[in-house]
Design a protein around this motif. Structure first.
Motif, PDB file in Angstrom:
ATOM      1  N   VAL A 142       0.823  -1.189   0.088  1.00 40.15           N
ATOM      2  CA  VAL A 142      -0.023  -0.247   0.038  1.00 40.15           C
ATOM      3  C   VAL A 142       0.935   1.342   0.049  1.00 40.15           C
ATOM      4  CG1 VAL A 142      -1.844   1.331   1.364  1.00 40.15           C
ATOM      5  CG2 VAL A 142      -1.907  -1.443   1.017  1.00 40.15           C
ATOM      6  N   CYS A 143       1.881   1.323   0.961  1.00 39.47           N
ATOM      7  CA  CYS A 143       2.726   2.357   0.952  1.00 39.47           C
ATOM      8  C   CYS A 143       3.955   2.495  -0.365  1.00 39.47           C
ATOM      9  CB  CYS A 143       3.232   2.633   2.518  1.00 39.47           C
ATOM     10  SG  CYS A 143       2.099   3.126   3.465  1.00 39.47           S
ATOM     11  N   ALA A 144       3.800   1.450  -0.895  1.00 43.19           N
ATOM     12  CA  ALA A 144       5.001   1.602  -2.004  1.00 43.19           C
ATOM     13  C   ALA A 144       6.482   1.705  -1.244  1.00 43.19           C
ATOM     14  CB  ALA A 144       4.894   2.315  -3.169  1.00 43.19           C
ATOM     15  N   ASP A 145       6.786   0.958  -0.098  1.00 42.99           N
ATOM     16  CA  ASP A 145       7.970   1.081   0.763  1.00 42.99           C
ATOM     17  C   ASP A 145       8.770  -0.021   0.747  1.00 42.99           C
ATOM     18  OD1 ASP A 145       6.532  -0.525   2.280  1.00 42.99           O
ATOM     19  OD2 ASP A 145       6.489   1.097   3.910  1.00 42.99           O
ATOM     20  N   SER A 146       8.357  -1.095  -0.183  1.00 40.47           N
ATOM     21  CA  SER A 146       9.135  -2.226  -0.510  1.00 40.47           C
ATOM     22  C   SER A 146       9.157  -3.202   0.924  1.00 40.47           C
ATOM     23  CB  SER A 146      10.547  -2.102  -0.921  1.00 40.47           C
ATOM     24  OG  SER A 146      10.359  -1.491  -2.299  1.00 40.47           O
ATOM     25  N   SER A 147       8.338  -3.068   1.705  1.00 39.03           N
ATOM     26  CA  SER A 147       8.461  -3.786   3.090  1.00 39.03           C
ATOM     27  C   SER A 147       6.936  -3.996   3.270  1.00 39.03           C
ATOM     28  CB  SER A 147       9.208  -3.032   4.250  1.00 39.03           C
ATOM     29  OG  SER A 147       8.298  -1.913   4.521  1.00 39.03           O
ATOM     30  N   ILE A 148       6.595  -5.383   3.803  1.00 38.16           N
ATOM     31  CA  ILE A 148       5.453  -5.573   4.199  1.00 38.16           C
ATOM     32  C   ILE A 148       5.098  -5.102   5.512  1.00 38.16           C
ATOM     33  CG2 ILE A 148       3.739  -7.450   4.549  1.00 38.16           C
ATOM     34  CD1 ILE A 148       4.747  -7.246   1.626  1.00 38.16           C
ATOM     35  N   GLY A 149       4.121  -4.379   5.772  1.00 31.81           N
ATOM     36  CA  GLY A 149       3.648  -3.760   7.263  1.00 31.81           C
ATOM     37  C   GLY A 149       2.408  -4.112   7.368  1.00 31.81           C
ATOM     38  N   PRO A 150       1.702  -3.497   8.357  1.00 26.74           N
ATOM     39  CA  PRO A 150       0.153  -3.470   8.683  1.00 26.74           C
ATOM     40  C   PRO A 150      -0.526  -3.063   8.135  1.00 26.74           C
ATOM     41  CG  PRO A 150       1.305  -2.266  10.432  1.00 26.74           C
ATOM     42  CD  PRO A 150       2.535  -2.715   9.296  1.00 26.74           C
ATOM     43  N   GLU A 151      -0.269  -2.254   7.196  1.00 28.66           N
ATOM     44  CA  GLU A 151      -1.084  -1.503   6.314  1.00 28.66           C
ATOM     45  C   GLU A 151      -1.276  -2.224   4.990  1.00 28.66           C
ATOM     46  OE1 GLU A 151       3.003  -0.126   5.120  1.00 28.66           O
ATOM     47  OE2 GLU A 151       1.966  -0.424   6.991  1.00 28.66           O
ATOM     48  N   ASP A 152      -0.265  -3.471   4.632  1.00 29.36           N
ATOM     49  CA  ASP A 152      -0.355  -4.007   3.464  1.00 29.36           C
ATOM     50  C   ASP A 152      -1.219  -5.127   3.510  1.00 29.36           C
ATOM     51  OD1 ASP A 152       1.607  -2.360   2.328  1.00 29.36           O
ATOM     52  OD2 ASP A 152       3.141  -3.608   3.330  1.00 29.36           O
ATOM     53  N   HIS A 153      -1.689  -5.837   2.348  1.00 25.65           N
ATOM     54  CA  HIS A 153      -2.708  -6.472   2.613  1.00 25.65           C
ATOM     55  C   HIS A 153      -2.467  -7.756   1.436  1.00 25.65           C
ATOM     56  CE1 HIS A 153      -5.340  -4.807  -0.781  1.00 25.65           C
ATOM     57  NE2 HIS A 153      -4.866  -3.585   0.005  1.00 25.65           N
ATOM     58  N   VAL A 154      -3.007  -8.830   1.341  1.00 23.63           N
ATOM     59  CA  VAL A 154      -2.863  -9.890   0.292  1.00 23.63           C
ATOM     60  C   VAL A 154      -3.987  -9.639  -0.766  1.00 23.63           C
ATOM     61  CG1 VAL A 154      -1.959 -11.803   1.827  1.00 23.63           C
ATOM     62  CG2 VAL A 154      -4.547 -11.755   1.351  1.00 23.63           C
ATOM     63  N   LEU A 155      -3.584  -9.892  -1.936  1.00 23.74           N
ATOM     64  CA  LEU A 155      -4.874  -9.998  -3.051  1.00 23.74           C
ATOM     65  C   LEU A 155      -5.334 -11.011  -3.582  1.00 23.74           C
ATOM     66  CD1 LEU A 155      -2.349  -7.364  -5.275  1.00 23.74           C
ATOM     67  CD2 LEU A 155      -4.263  -7.047  -3.847  1.00 23.74           C
ATOM     68  N   THR A 156      -6.645 -10.972  -3.280  1.00 29.34           N
ATOM     69  CA  THR A 156      -7.366 -11.993  -3.706  1.00 29.34           C
ATOM     70  C   THR A 156      -7.826 -11.956  -5.113  1.00 29.34           C
ATOM     71  OG1 THR A 156      -8.448 -12.211  -1.635  1.00 29.34           O
ATOM     72  CG2 THR A 156      -9.677 -13.264  -3.476  1.00 29.34           C
ATOM     73  N   GLY A 157      -7.652 -13.115  -6.029  1.00 26.00           N
ATOM     74  CA  GLY A 157      -8.100 -13.093  -7.278  1.00 26.00           C
ATOM     75  C   GLY A 157      -7.158 -12.599  -8.378  1.00 26.00           C
ATOM     76  N   ALA A 158      -5.846 -12.391  -7.960  1.00 22.08           N
ATOM     77  CA  ALA A 158      -4.803 -11.965  -8.812  1.00 22.08           C
ATOM     78  C   ALA A 158      -4.201 -13.187  -9.469  1.00 22.08           C
ATOM     79  CB  ALA A 158      -3.491 -11.370  -7.950  1.00 22.08           C
ATOM     80  N   GLU A 159      -3.924 -12.905 -10.952  1.00 14.12           N
ATOM     81  CA  GLU A 159      -3.644 -13.870 -11.765  1.00 14.12           C
ATOM     82  C   GLU A 159      -2.226 -13.984 -11.945  1.00 14.12           C
ATOM     83  OE1 GLU A 159      -4.667 -14.857 -16.371  1.00 14.12           O
ATOM     84  OE2 GLU A 159      -5.106 -13.177 -15.743  1.00 14.12           O
ATOM     85  N   VAL A 160      -1.652 -15.410 -11.920  1.00 14.20           N
ATOM     86  CA  VAL A 160      -0.184 -15.809 -12.050  1.00 14.20           C
ATOM     87  C   VAL A 160      -0.216 -16.718 -13.096  1.00 14.20           C
ATOM     88  CG1 VAL A 160       1.909 -16.784 -10.751  1.00 14.20           C
ATOM     89  CG2 VAL A 160       0.119 -15.096  -9.579  1.00 14.20           C
ATOM     90  N   ALA A 161       0.869 -16.669 -13.869  1.00 17.55           N
ATOM     91  CA  ALA A 161       1.106 -17.622 -14.966  1.00 17.55           C
ATOM     92  C   ALA A 161       2.408 -18.408 -14.584  1.00 17.55           C
ATOM     93  CB  ALA A 161       1.308 -17.005 -16.321  1.00 17.55           C
ATOM     94  N   VAL A 162       2.496 -19.832 -14.659  1.00 18.20           N
ATOM     95  CA  VAL A 162       3.597 -20.573 -14.428  1.00 18.20           C
ATOM     96  C   VAL A 162       3.693 -21.300 -15.723  1.00 18.20           C
ATOM     97  CG1 VAL A 162       4.798 -22.319 -12.964  1.00 18.20           C
ATOM     98  CG2 VAL A 162       2.793 -20.654 -11.937  1.00 18.20           C
ATOM     99  N   LEU A 163       5.050 -21.359 -16.126  1.00 13.84           N
ATOM    100  CA  LEU A 163       5.462 -21.866 -17.489  1.00 13.84           C
ATOM    101  C   LEU A 163       6.414 -22.771 -16.838  1.00 13.84           C
ATOM    102  CD1 LEU A 163       5.387 -21.768 -20.729  1.00 13.84           C
ATOM    103  CD2 LEU A 163       7.159 -20.408 -20.585  1.00 13.84           C
ATOM    104  N   CYS A 164       6.313 -24.265 -17.388  1.00 11.63           N
ATOM    105  CA  CYS A 164       7.289 -25.065 -17.112  1.00 11.63           C
ATOM    106  C   CYS A 164       7.844 -25.972 -18.220  1.00 11.63           C
ATOM    107  CB  CYS A 164       7.037 -26.165 -15.896  1.00 11.63           C
ATOM    108  SG  CYS A 164       6.674 -25.486 -14.345  1.00 11.63           S
TER     109      CYS A 164
END
Length: 146
Positions: free
Chosen positions: A38-60
Motif C-alpha cells: 500500500v505505501c510502496a515502501d518495499s516492505s510488508i507492514g500492517p497497512e499491506d494486504h494480500v490480493l485475492t483473485g490476482a492472476e499468475v502464470a507458471v510456465l514449466c
C-alpha cells in the motif's frame, strides 16, 4: 475447502492410473503469494494486504522438453498453487512464474522486482517450491504513508 478435496482426489486418481499401468509417477507443486504494498515502501507492514483473485502464470519445461503453461488465481489468503502429477520421465525441469494481473482496483501497478522468477525444479515427488511474493502497488500511495 471443496477445491482442495477435489484436487487431492484428482491427483490420487491420476497417480493410481499411472501406477496400474506400470509407470512411475511424479507429483510437483509450485505456490506463492501476491501482496499489495500500500505505501510502496518495499516492505510488508500492517497497512499491506494480500490480493485475492490476482492472476499468475507458471510456465514449466519438462525433462523431455515439453512446455507446460499453467494459469492460477490467488485465494482469499493471497496464495496461488499449481500442481501436476505425471510420469517421472516427464517431470518439470525448469519453471518461470510471473504475475499477470491484479483485479484489485486500488493496487494495480507491479512493484519493482516482481516481473517474474525463473527457477530450476529438482525436487523429489511430493515436494513443493515456494516462489517469493509478487508485489503490486497503488498508483498513488495514501497520505498516511508519507
Amino acid at each position: 475447502m471443496e477445491f482442495k478435496w477435489r484436487h487431492r482426489l484428482t491427483v490420487w486418481l491420476l497417480y493410481t492410473i499411472l501406477m496400474l499401468n506400470g509407470v512411475r509417477s511424479w507429483t510437483g507443486e509450485i505456490h506463492g503469494r501476491v501482496v499489495c504494498d500500500v505505501c510502496a515502501d518495499s516492505s510488508i507492514g500492517p497497512e499491506d494486504h494480500v490480493l485475492t483473485g490476482a492472476e499468475v502464470a507458471v510456465l514449466c519445461i519438462t525433462k523431455s522438453g515439453e512446455v507446460l503453461n499453467y494459469q492460477a488465481f490467488t485465494n482469499s489468503n493471497g496464495i496461488y498453487t499449481v500442481a501436476e502429477t505425471m510420469p517421472e520421465s516427464e517431470r518439470w525441469d525448469a519453471c518461470l512464474a510471473r504475475p499477470i494481473s491484479s483485479f484489485n482496483s486500488h493496487c494495480t501497478h507491479l512493484g519493482d522486482g516482481s516481473s517474474g522468477v525463473k527457477f530450476g525444479y529438482n525436487h523429489p515427488s511430493g515436494y513443493s517450491y515456494a516462489v517469493r511474493p509478487f508485489v503490486y502497488r497503488p498508483a498513488i500511495a495514501p497520505a498516511y504513508c508519507m
